[in-house]
Enzyme design. Structure first.
Site, PDB file in Angstrom:
ATOM      1  N   PHE A 126       0.317  -1.474   0.375  1.00  0.00           N
ATOM      2  CA  PHE A 126       0.272   0.068   0.078  1.00  0.00           C
ATOM      3  C   PHE A 126       0.833   1.843  -0.011  1.00  0.00           C
ATOM      4  CE2 PHE A 126      -2.728   3.215   1.525  1.00  0.00           C
ATOM      5  CZ  PHE A 126      -3.758   3.353   1.525  1.00  0.00           C
ATOM      6  N   ASP A 197       1.739  -4.470   8.615  1.00  0.00           N
ATOM      7  CA  ASP A 197       0.712  -3.585   8.517  1.00  0.00           C
ATOM      8  C   ASP A 197      -0.842  -4.604   9.109  1.00  0.00           C
ATOM      9  OD1 ASP A 197      -2.095  -2.132   7.540  1.00  0.00           O
ATOM     10  OD2 ASP A 197      -0.228  -0.041   6.883  1.00  0.00           O
ATOM     11  N   TYR A 222     -11.289   2.494  10.765  1.00  0.00           N
ATOM     12  CA  TYR A 222     -12.397   2.266   9.951  1.00  0.00           C
ATOM     13  C   TYR A 222     -13.230   1.510   8.828  1.00  0.00           C
ATOM     14  CZ  TYR A 222      -8.422   4.647   7.159  1.00  0.00           C
ATOM     15  OH  TYR A 222      -7.683   4.680   6.401  1.00  0.00           O
ATOM     16  N   LYS A 223     -11.927   0.729   9.147  1.00  0.00           N
ATOM     17  CA  LYS A 223     -12.506  -0.569   7.380  1.00  0.00           C
ATOM     18  C   LYS A 223     -13.536  -1.782   8.733  1.00  0.00           C
ATOM     19  CE  LYS A 223      -8.305   1.124   4.908  1.00  0.00           C
ATOM     20  NZ  LYS A 223      -6.566   0.627   4.854  1.00  0.00           N
ATOM     21  N   ARG A 371     -12.491  -3.781  -7.482  1.00  0.00           N
ATOM     22  CA  ARG A 371     -12.120  -4.633  -5.832  1.00  0.00           C
ATOM     23  C   ARG A 371     -13.361  -4.546  -5.068  1.00  0.00           C
ATOM     24  NH1 ARG A 371      -7.922  -1.637  -1.391  1.00  0.00           N
ATOM     25  NH2 ARG A 371      -9.945  -0.277  -1.356  1.00  0.00           N
TER      26      ARG A 371
HETATM   27  C1  LIG Z   1      -5.721   1.908   3.987  1.00  0.00           C
HETATM   28  C2  LIG Z   1      -4.743   1.802   4.242  1.00  0.00           C
HETATM   29  C3  LIG Z   1      -3.924   2.473   5.383  1.00  0.00           C
HETATM   30  C4  LIG Z   1      -4.576   3.232   5.855  1.00  0.00           C
HETATM   31  O1  LIG Z   1      -3.188   4.608   6.590  1.00  0.00           O
HETATM   32  P1  LIG Z   1      -3.977   6.080   6.727  1.00  0.00           P
HETATM   33  O2  LIG Z   1      -2.860   6.833   7.256  1.00  0.00           O
HETATM   34  O3  LIG Z   1      -4.726   5.685   8.101  1.00  0.00           O
HETATM   35  O4  LIG Z   1      -4.836   6.561   6.368  1.00  0.00           O
HETATM   36  C5  LIG Z   1      -2.328   1.689   5.738  1.00  0.00           C
HETATM   37  N1  LIG Z   1      -2.075   1.437   5.159  1.00  0.00           N
HETATM   38  C6  LIG Z   1      -3.042   0.093   4.073  1.00  0.00           C
HETATM   39  C7  LIG Z   1      -1.927  -1.243   3.996  1.00  0.00           C
HETATM   40  C8  LIG Z   1      -4.086   0.233   3.718  1.00  0.00           C
HETATM   41  O5  LIG Z   1      -5.057  -1.050   3.741  1.00  0.00           O
END
Ligand SMILES: *Cc1c(COP(=O)(O)O)cnc(C)c1O
Length: 412
Positions: A126, A197, A222-223, A371
């Protein structure tokens, strides 16, 4: 489609989690396949937000820092997340974004491995993980980020130059699950720390942070945890490391005694030292509320439903859209697949927009990935079957061609 709807019904009849759907607000007519990006709102959250604003904030004011427990929210909310990720009491701090927590944990890990100058990352992780690693390495002389590329042998890349390995447990695009125990063991053998992560893991996929001897972990709330837009992220550090940790965002709220107002920074005990400034009380309270329903969730049932639902979706799409050039990029084996399914398709962007017009909400990840997320707490198999039927109509009718579906929005 009839056979597919019949199969969906059989699944739904056996679904022990079916009762959770009514705890969420589902917008009229919507089939929501984006819970891997922003989960639905648990109904009690709007009440809680009102209560915090009207009572704790407007009436209680400054007293609420103690009387309403605001000061301890980063840890009390962390304790609600702990069982979901296999962590213990008082081991998780909640606050800031996942990106900021990546920074804190990466920096802390580097400090634990002086002399080693490499952050090992994965090229297609990501983006924020990658950006943060490069941002940090760029600030300190001699450090560099090395990338794992698809097909590389991880064990070969792990050597005495590597301080920390940063990986996603569930990949945000393909949804492939990494083998945590195996990777931790290989890394530890070479003295490498691992930062996981868990953004696409927590609330959807089994994870045992402590039993699998992880070092650091961060993730979104938030997911699949449904904490709401911008809900603060969580960070976990193995208790065997917590009291050795120095992290550079040494704000006063992570101080051992913030209200002593002494000039020198002394870190709080344990994971509280990851807290930087004043906690985000409104978001933390909303998240606290969203996490309450997890007390009643049997997690193994949830993980099994996720696997069954993604398998059902893949099977149904491949059956009814067999003549379409869709390429499944998620693993076929449910044991190594998280809770979303991705298909590559050249007309993917227009297709997702056309589906949204039909109130089937998924998302698109550039350049060509469609997705579909399956949050097991609030989706039925019938929802999934209906989504597949819509997808078939969009593809058969080439609805993706319409001009209005091909103007890119700012957020996809
Ligand atoms: C959604 C997501 C994030 C989001 O990071 P924020 O700093 O909270 O916006 C980070 N890492 C991964 C792998 C994600 O899927």
């Amino acid at each position: 489609m009839n056979k597919i709807f019949q199969r969906a019904k059989d699944h739904d009849n056996r679904d022990a989690l079916a009762g959770f759907k009514e705890l969420f607000h589902v917008p009229e007519g919507v089939i929501y396949l984006d819970g891997n990006s922003l989960g639905l709102m648990p109904k009690t959250c709007s009440e809680r937000v009102r209560d915090v604003a009207q009572n704790e904030w407007s009436e209680g004011l400054i007293r609420s820092w103690s009387e309403a427990g605001w000061f301890h929210l980063p840890i009390t909310v962390g304790n609600r997340i702990a069982p979901i990720v296999g962590a213990g009491e008082n081991e998780i701090a909640v606050g800031d974004s996942t990106s900021v927590n990546l920074f804190k944990c990466l920096a802390a890990a580097l400090k634990l491995r002086p002399g080693r100058k490499v952050i090992l990352s994965e090229a297609d992780n990501f983006p924020t993980d990658h950006y943060i690693a490069n941002g940090l390495a760029g600030m300190i002389d001699g450090y560099e980020v090395c990338d794992l590329n698809p097909g590389d042998d991880l064990a070969e890349k792990l050597d005495e130059s590597v301080a920390v390995l940063i990986l996603s447990h569930v990949h945000y695009k393909s949804c492939r699950i990494r083998d945590i125990p195996m990777i931790n063991k290989a890394a530890h053998k070479k003295g490498v720390l691992v930062l996981w992560d868990l953004s696409h893991t927590s609330g959807a996929v089994e994870i045992n942070l402590k039993a699998d001897d992880c070092d650091f972990a961060v993730g979104c709330t938030y997911k699949y945890l449904n904490g709401g837009p911008g809900a603060p992220a969580f960070a976990w550090i193995n208790p065997r490391l917590q009291d050795q940790i120095d992290q550079p965002l040494s704000g006063w709220m992570g101080h051992l005694d913030p209200f002593a107002f002494t000039p020198g920074y002394r870190p709080a005990e344990g994971v509280r030292r990851l807290v930087c400034g004043t906690p985000q009380v409104l978001s933390l309270s909303t998240l606290d509320e969203a996490l309450r329903l997890w007390e009643k969730v049997d997690r193994n049932t949830l993980f099994a439903k996720s696997r069954a639902m993604t398998s059902f979706f893949i099977g149904a799409v491949e059956e009814v859209c067999a003549d379409q050039p869709l390429t499944l990029i998620s693993p076929r084996d449910p044991a190594i697949r998280g809770s979303h399914v991705s298909f590559d398709y050249d007309n993917g962007y227009g297709t997702m927009r056309a589906l949204a017009e039909r109130r089937v909400i998924g998302d698109f990840r550039a350049p060509r990935t469609m997705r579909f997320g399956f949050a097991p707490l609030y989706l039925s198999f019938e929802d999934v079957a209906r989504a597949v039927e819509h997808l078939k109509h969009v593809l058969d009718g080439q609805e993706w061609q319409r001009a209005e579906f091909n103007i890119r929005g700012e957020v996809t």
